[in-house]
Design an enzyme around this catalytic site. Structure first.
Site, PDB file in Angstrom:
ATOM      1  N   ASP A  35       0.835  -1.200   0.000  1.00  0.00           N
ATOM      2  CA  ASP A  35       0.000   0.000   0.000  1.00  0.00           C
ATOM      3  C   ASP A  35       0.862   1.240   0.000  1.00  0.00           C
ATOM      4  OD1 ASP A  35      -2.778  -0.938   0.175  1.00  0.00           O
ATOM      5  OD2 ASP A  35      -2.097  -1.899   2.021  1.00  0.00           O
ATOM      6  N   ASP A 172     -10.494  -5.266  -0.725  1.00  0.00           N
ATOM      7  CA  ASP A 172      -9.441  -4.719   0.124  1.00  0.00           C
ATOM      8  C   ASP A 172     -10.076  -3.909   1.243  1.00  0.00           C
ATOM      9  OD1 ASP A 172      -7.139  -3.658   1.192  1.00  0.00           O
ATOM     10  OD2 ASP A 172      -6.516  -2.581  -0.619  1.00  0.00           O
TER      11      ASP A 172
HETATM   12  C1  DX5 Z   1      -6.527   0.307   3.112  1.00  0.00           C
HETATM   13  C2  DX5 Z   1      -5.412  -0.441   2.410  1.00  0.00           C
HETATM   14  C3  DX5 Z   1      -5.507  -1.856   2.746  1.00  0.00           C
HETATM   15  C4  DX5 Z   1      -5.333  -2.132   4.200  1.00  0.00           C
HETATM   16  C5  DX5 Z   1      -6.005  -3.414   4.560  1.00  0.00           C
HETATM   17  O1  DX5 Z   1      -6.308   1.611   3.038  1.00  0.00           O
HETATM   18  O2  DX5 Z   1      -5.509  -0.306   1.029  1.00  0.00           O
HETATM   19  O3  DX5 Z   1      -4.735  -2.672   1.893  1.00  0.00           O
HETATM   20  O4  DX5 Z   1      -4.030  -2.078   4.633  1.00  0.00           O
HETATM   21  O5  DX5 Z   1      -5.952  -3.562   5.934  1.00  0.00           O
HETATM   22  P1  DX5 Z   1      -6.961  -4.528   6.717  1.00  0.00           P
HETATM   23  O6  DX5 Z   1      -6.875  -5.860   6.076  1.00  0.00           O
HETATM   24  O7  DX5 Z   1      -6.451  -4.502   8.124  1.00  0.00           O
HETATM   25  O8  DX5 Z   1      -8.303  -3.899   6.573  1.00  0.00           O
HETATM   26 ZN    ZN Z   2      -4.536  -1.866  -0.322  1.00  0.00          ZN
END
Ligand code: DX5
Ligand code: ZN
Length: 225
Positions: A35, A172
């Site tokens: 990310d 996601d």
């Molecule tokens: C959100 C990101 C994600 C995030 C997912 O802004 O794009 O990829 O890190 O985190 P979890 O799985 O904890 O929701």
């Molecule tokens: Zn992401």
């Protein structure tokens, strides 16, 4: 269609990056999800180029960058140079989506477009047949550990019908063992997950396997109905 797991590696133990990556790869990670946020499009600062390069050097599976940044066309080539093999940018950040997809494709990478929870799937109409993946955000972009929003999943069947079975549809945000069967039931096949893998009550490798099992239960359930 097989389930793919995309661990969000920035939530791994970065003090032992190589081991953390090896652990999730051994457990069956299909692609590493990196990310990137610029503090403008998403209110966080994440994954500069040097960290992406280090992740790519440790990885044996493809590295995908999720650019939650205002100017993806300016920075995508640098992420590709750092080792990204998949570049995902947000539909909300470009004026001319087909042109943006074409520009990024010239780098020879796979291209995906992400949609914020409130962005309708119809914005992707001009790039049908041009994408390798679509990312349905089930949280507002920026932070891991947020609660799963189910409503954006209603876009998935529309996207599946429009783009066909050959495209990867990611979900996601807030994906874990409880929500994985739900998103797979809607037709997603790639699960990006941070907390459910790296902040679980078990080590990341075991947590990844548990997530995959949960998703596979979702497939069985949807083929029963
Ligand atoms: C959100 C990101 C994600 C995030 C997912 O802004 O794009 O990829 O890190 O985190 P979890 O799985 O904890 O929701
Ligand atoms: Zn992401």
């Amino acid at each position: 269609m097989g389930i793919k797991i995309a661990p969000c590696v920035l939530d791994a133990d970065l003090t032992r990056l190589r081991e953390s990556i090896a652990e999730v790869e051994e457990a069956g990670a299909d692609v590493l999800h990196v990310d990137a946020a610029d503090g403008h499009f998403a209110a966080n600062l994440m994954a500069g180029l040097s960290l992406t390069r280090a992740i790519a050097e440790c990885a044996t599976v493809p590295v995908g960058v999720h650019l939650m940044i205002t100017d993806p066309l300016r920075y995508a080539p640098a992420y590709v140079d750092a080792g990204a093999q998949v570049v995902i940018f947000h539909a909300e950040t470009v004026d001319d989506l087909p042109d943006a997809v074409n520009q990024i494709k010239t780098s020879g990478v796979r291209v995906g477009v992400a949609l914020n929870p409130d962005t309708p799937p119809q914005v992707l109409a001009p790039v049908v047949g041009r994408l390798d993946c679509v990312v349905v955000m089930t949280v507002e972009p920026g932070f891991s550990g947020q609660g799963f929003i189910e409503k954006p999943c209603r876009k998935i069947p529309v996207l599946r019908r429009t783009f066909g079975s050959g495209i990867d549809i990611y979900v996601d945000g807030g994906v874990g063992p409880e929500t994985a069967p739900i998103v797979v039931g809607y037709g997603a096949n790639v699960l990006a997950a941070a907390s459910a893998i790296f902040r679980a009550d078990q080590p990341p490798g075991k947590a990844l396997r548990r997530l995959r099992r949960a998703a596979e239960r979702g497939i069985m359930k949807s083929s029963d109905t």
